[in-house]
Design a protein around this motif. Structure first.
Motif, mmCIF file in Angstrom:
data_model
loop_
_atom_site.group_PDB
_atom_site.id
_atom_site.type_symbol
_atom_site.label_atom_id
_atom_site.label_comp_id
_atom_site.label_asym_id
_atom_site.label_seq_id
_atom_site.Cartn_x
_atom_site.Cartn_y
_atom_site.Cartn_z
ATOM 1 N N UNK A 1 39.143 87.961 99.138
ATOM 2 C CA UNK A 1 38.308 88.125 97.676
ATOM 3 C C UNK A 1 36.542 88.046 98.432
ATOM 4 N N UNK A 2 35.908 88.047 98.465
ATOM 5 C CA UNK A 2 34.458 88.746 98.883
ATOM 6 C C UNK A 2 33.621 88.268 98.600
ATOM 7 N N UNK A 3 32.035 87.352 99.033
ATOM 8 C CA UNK A 3 31.044 86.753 98.448
ATOM 9 C C UNK A 3 30.407 87.383 98.900
ATOM 10 N N UNK A 4 28.796 87.141 99.288
ATOM 11 C CA UNK A 4 27.801 87.872 99.478
ATOM 12 C C UNK A 4 26.151 86.246 99.457
ATOM 13 N N UNK A 5 26.543 85.689 99.785
ATOM 14 C CA UNK A 5 25.267 84.933 99.956
ATOM 15 C C UNK A 5 24.023 85.364 100.835
ATOM 16 N N UNK B 1 33.288 83.091 89.908
ATOM 17 C CA UNK B 1 34.556 83.208 89.309
ATOM 18 C C UNK B 1 35.438 84.115 90.279
ATOM 19 N N UNK B 2 35.407 84.751 91.677
ATOM 20 C CA UNK B 2 36.647 84.898 92.313
ATOM 21 C C UNK B 2 37.529 83.569 91.711
ATOM 22 N N UNK B 3 38.606 84.452 91.389
ATOM 23 C CA UNK B 3 40.253 83.043 91.687
ATOM 24 C C UNK B 3 40.228 83.320 92.519
ATOM 25 N N UNK B 4 40.475 82.667 93.368
ATOM 26 C CA UNK B 4 41.253 81.759 94.420
ATOM 27 C C UNK B 4 41.316 81.084 94.579
ATOM 28 N N UNK B 5 41.667 80.409 93.942
ATOM 29 C CA UNK B 5 43.257 78.388 93.608
ATOM 30 C C UNK B 5 43.910 78.953 92.861
#
Length: 316
Positions: free
Chosen positions: A218-222, A296-300
């Motif tokens: 799961x990748x997210x851009x800050x 909203x990335x479903x990491x949990x």
């Protein structure tokens, strides 16, 4: 037949643990939260080997190995010793004995542990992280880990835009990444106190937080370039959006995880002006919930699936 048990080993107030427990509500498992601060003073701890299977006893709860579906070692608390024990060495001894009993017993009783017992301690060694990241084919900035003022000054001359950060975590406060300025380079006594990480600065306006759960990435851009602290994005509240990683970086991450023996890891990358991601570090027990809330990335959900013995990629 009782539902199989998933142990979540975390401080009682840990919101990540609570969120994963919520996501596991439909997975036919019982979530049992365990705070190591309860042991050994408040509750007794036992590991029994009777020739057939290992039995863990946590206070009043008996857990045979066959009842355990999985376990998440999520930033365990320090064991709390009887306050009557005052000698520092004795307190340390009792805590170490409790931790070794619990983690050793859990590792022997349960095959599905995230992260496997002992792997996080090894994977927290930042110089080792850099070596494995390089070997895995990830881009790593020029780096020096040292308390030698002469070596540090030479590095600063070779990399005028260098920054620096701690080798280990600071117990009481956040020690942010900073630019290496002339005043710091001139402070011979300060430089020599303990080794510090010095790195060539990667110029770019985006940091990537990449959270990995087994095969799910799961990748997210800050968007740190939009904030006031482009060196350390943790100091600002900036826009966070889902991101896509190139196949080469994904493959390097998977090689890194395998080499470190990890099933969970929170990676930090800096994206340069040409769009190339550079490895900074990987926290084997890193926070992720703020990323999940913003994107909203479903990491949990992925963690809950892994603990229940299912493929975390089912989370989407």
């Amino acid at each position: 037949m009782p539902a199989p048990v998933v142990l979540v080993v975390a401080p009682e107030e840990d919101v990540h643990a609570r969120t994963v427990a919520y996501e596991a509500r439909d997975l036919d498992v019982e979530i049992l939260s365990v705070d190591l601060a309860r042991f050994p003073h408040e509750a007794a701890l036992s590991v029994a080997y009777d020739g057939s299977e290992i039995l863990l006893r946590l206070g009043g709860r008996a857990l045979p190995a066959s009842a355990l579906a999985g376990a998440w070692i999520r930033r365990p608390s320090a064991p709390r010793v009887d306050p009557a024990v005052q000698q520092e060495d004795a307190v340390h001894f009792a805590r170490a004995s409790t931790r070794a009993t619990f983690l050793g017993g859990l590792g022997g009783a349960c095959a599905n542990v995230v992260n496997p017992v002992g792997s996080s301690q090894r994977a927290n060694l930042k110089p080792l992280q850099l070596a494995h990241a390089h070997a895995a084919g990830l881009r790593v900035p020029a780096t020096l880990v040292s308390n030698d003022p002469d070596a540090i000054r030479a590095f600063a001359r070779a990399h005028p835009q260098a920054c620096y950060k701690t080798v280990s975590t600071w117990r009481y406060d956040l020690k942010e990444t900073r630019r290496l300025d002339a005043e710091t380079v001139a402070d011979t006594r300060g430089l020599s106190i303990c080794p510090t990480i010095f790195q060539a600065y990667v110029d770019g306006g985006v940091d990537l937080r990449v959270t990995v759960v087994d095969g799910a990435i799961f990748a997210a851009a800050q968007h740190v370039g939009e904030g006031r602290s482009p060196v350390d994005g943790r100091l600002d509240r900036v826009r966070i959006t889902p991101a896509t990683l190139d196949e080469g970086t994904q493959a390097g991450i998977r090689r890194y995880m395998a080499a470190m023996g990890l099933r969970y890891g929170a990676f930090d990358f800096r994206v340069d002006r040409d769009g190339a991601p550079w490895f900074l570090e990987c926290n084997p027990e890193g926070q992720y919930l703020w990323i999940e809330i913003e994107t909203g990335l479903p990491i949990s959900r992925a963690i809950a699936l892994a603990l229940a013995g299912r493929d975390p990629r089912e989370a989407g």
